[in-house]
Design an enzyme around this catalytic site. Structure first.
Site, PDB file in Angstrom:
ATOM      1  N   GLY A 220      -4.350  -6.390  -9.752  1.00 33.02           N
ATOM      2  CA  GLY A 220      -5.628  -7.108  -9.614  1.00 33.02           C
ATOM      3  C   GLY A 220      -5.734  -6.891  -8.235  1.00 33.02           C
ATOM      4  O   GLY A 220      -5.637  -6.517  -6.995  1.00 33.02           O
ATOM      5  N   ASP A 221      -6.643  -8.225  -7.482  1.00 31.83           N
ATOM      6  CA  ASP A 221      -6.893  -8.133  -6.006  1.00 31.83           C
ATOM      7  C   ASP A 221      -6.873  -9.360  -5.935  1.00 31.83           C
ATOM      8  O   ASP A 221      -6.203  -9.850  -6.136  1.00 31.83           O
ATOM      9  CB  ASP A 221      -8.910  -8.125  -6.231  1.00 31.83           C
ATOM     10  CG  ASP A 221      -9.426  -7.690  -5.327  1.00 31.83           C
ATOM     11  OD1 ASP A 221      -8.732  -7.759  -4.036  1.00 31.83           O
ATOM     12  OD2 ASP A 221     -10.833  -8.245  -4.830  1.00 31.83           O
ATOM     13  N   PHE A 222      -7.292  -9.737  -4.381  1.00 32.08           N
ATOM     14  CA  PHE A 222      -7.117 -11.160  -3.810  1.00 32.08           C
ATOM     15  C   PHE A 222      -6.958 -11.995  -4.800  1.00 32.08           C
ATOM     16  O   PHE A 222      -6.529 -13.016  -4.802  1.00 32.08           O
ATOM     17  CB  PHE A 222      -7.101 -10.666  -2.420  1.00 32.08           C
ATOM     18  CG  PHE A 222      -6.312  -9.889  -1.846  1.00 32.08           C
ATOM     19  CD1 PHE A 222      -5.947 -10.232  -1.306  1.00 32.08           C
ATOM     20  CD2 PHE A 222      -7.754  -8.998  -1.099  1.00 32.08           C
ATOM     21  CE1 PHE A 222      -5.121  -8.821   0.067  1.00 32.08           C
ATOM     22  CE2 PHE A 222      -7.291  -7.653  -0.731  1.00 32.08           C
ATOM     23  CZ  PHE A 222      -6.156  -7.545   0.446  1.00 32.08           C
ATOM     24  N   HIS A 239      -5.304  -6.872   8.524  1.00 34.62           N
ATOM     25  CA  HIS A 239      -5.342  -5.492   9.624  1.00 34.62           C
ATOM     26  C   HIS A 239      -6.528  -4.964   9.433  1.00 34.62           C
ATOM     27  O   HIS A 239      -7.729  -3.868  10.570  1.00 34.62           O
ATOM     28  CB  HIS A 239      -5.082  -5.145  10.908  1.00 34.62           C
ATOM     29  CG  HIS A 239      -4.081  -3.815  10.081  1.00 34.62           C
ATOM     30  ND1 HIS A 239      -3.377  -3.058  10.508  1.00 34.62           N
ATOM     31  CD2 HIS A 239      -3.730  -3.813   8.700  1.00 34.62           C
ATOM     32  CE1 HIS A 239      -2.841  -2.787   9.599  1.00 34.62           C
ATOM     33  NE2 HIS A 239      -2.932  -2.393   9.062  1.00 34.62           N
TER      34      HIS A 239
END
Length: 334
Positions: A220-222, A239
């Site tokens: 998944g994503d954040f 970064h």
């Protein structure tokens, strides 16, 4: 002249790795050029010229009967401990091509990689299984930065908790860092969140290390960050992104973190005194190829504060890295 010919060094080392010369020269022996040329499919005279240049770099040594691999050159063997072969191929390949457009980035602000390839590097690599694997392996080339991380007090305290604890590695790549943490603390459980293809690579790596049974793998994503962990890890993630995206990522972390949880952010931090640092070099790389940036500690502290977090302390790591210890801000102070 030495400064201006740095591109030649990058390509010589990349070609050394691409031809698998370090693998052909493996062992404490001198190898003749004719034998090497047959093994790697090269012209002997041209190979001699390359190897003599590599001897100037310390990757090989030249003797009467041929060339011998050095300890430095052995870092470009495929599969060797701390191998940097994948990184050499990345820096001599797609990132090399985009760095030729550095001037475009400086003039326009557009990321050179996106200008050249028409998409950001995450999407570009994800569509090409070979590049995706190469990129994930290249990230392990800087794994020496992680050596002290498992001994961080936040992880030690979590490992000593009576009920056990869970470490959530956010965008944890191939599981290199999480694997080190779990190996150092047998009572800890792990959760790794990553893109689907990276999750499978991490699962295979941790299974091979005998650690997979103690780890959950989430694709998944954040925004899919699981709640309730005891220690969250963001290693070389922030970064990659501009400030607004970093605030969004950190807010996801803050929402997922219980009040007692710790967040460990591993990054290269720009020196405040302008001294030489790999962080300054990576700042240029991130601007040109990724669209992200390296930051000063004070800059990170402001981003944490914007997300309802506070910087507790910072500890140095190898390769000019730092681990930033972050916790939820005390609501009584807001």
């Amino acid at each position: 002249m030495r400064l201006l010919t740095g591109a030649w060094t990058t390509q010589a080392l990349s070609t050394f790795a691409q031809l698998r010369l370090p693998d052909a020269m493996d062992g404490d022996r001198t190898v003749g050029v004719e034998e090497l040329a047959r093994e790697v499919g090269a012209r002997p005279r041209n190979l001699t010229i390359l190897l003599r240049y590599l001897a100037m770099l310390g990757a090989v040594t030249e003797g009467r009967d041929g060339f011998r691999l050095t300890e430095t050159g052995a870092l470009l063997r495929d599969g060797a401990p701390a191998s940097m072969r994948a990184l050499a191929l990345m820096y001599g390949g797609p990132f090399y091509d985009s760095f030729a457009r550095l001037g475009h980035t400086v003039r326009t602000g557009q990321v050179a990689f996106e200008h050249l390839f028409g998409e950001n590097h995450f999407d570009h690599f994800a569509r090409d299984p070979h590049l995706a694997e190469l990129f994930d392996r290249s990230m392990a080339a800087g794994a020496a930065m992680f050596d002290p991380v498992p001994a961080h007090p936040a992880l030690t305290a979590a490992a000593e908790a009576p009920a056990g604890a869970t470490v959530v590695d956010v965008a944890g790549g191939n599981g290199e860092l999480l694997g080190r943490i779990l190996a150092a603390h047998p009572r800890l459980q792990g959760t790794l969140l990553e893109r689907p293809h990276a999750v499978e690579a991490a699962r295979a790596r941790l299974d091979e290390a005998g650690l997979g049974a103690r780890c959950a793998f989430l694709a998944g994503d954040f925004a899919d960050l699981p709640a309730g962990g005891d220690v969250y890890v963001l290693s070389r993630v922030l970064h990659d992104w501009d400030d607004e995206r970093c605030r969004e990522i950190l807010r996801h972390c803050a929402r997922a973190m219980p009040d007692h949880a710790d967040l460990l952010v591993v990054e290269r931090v720009l020196p405040s005194d302008g001294s030489m640092s790999l962080a300054t070099a990576w700042d240029l790389h991130m601007m040109c190829n990724v669209g992200g940036r390296e930051r000063h500690a004070e800059h990170y502290a402001r981003l944490f504060a914007d997300a309802g977090l506070t910087l507790v302390d910072s500890s140095p790591l190898p390769l000019d890295g730092h681990v930033l210890h972050v916790r939820k801000a005390d609501p009584t102070r807001q």
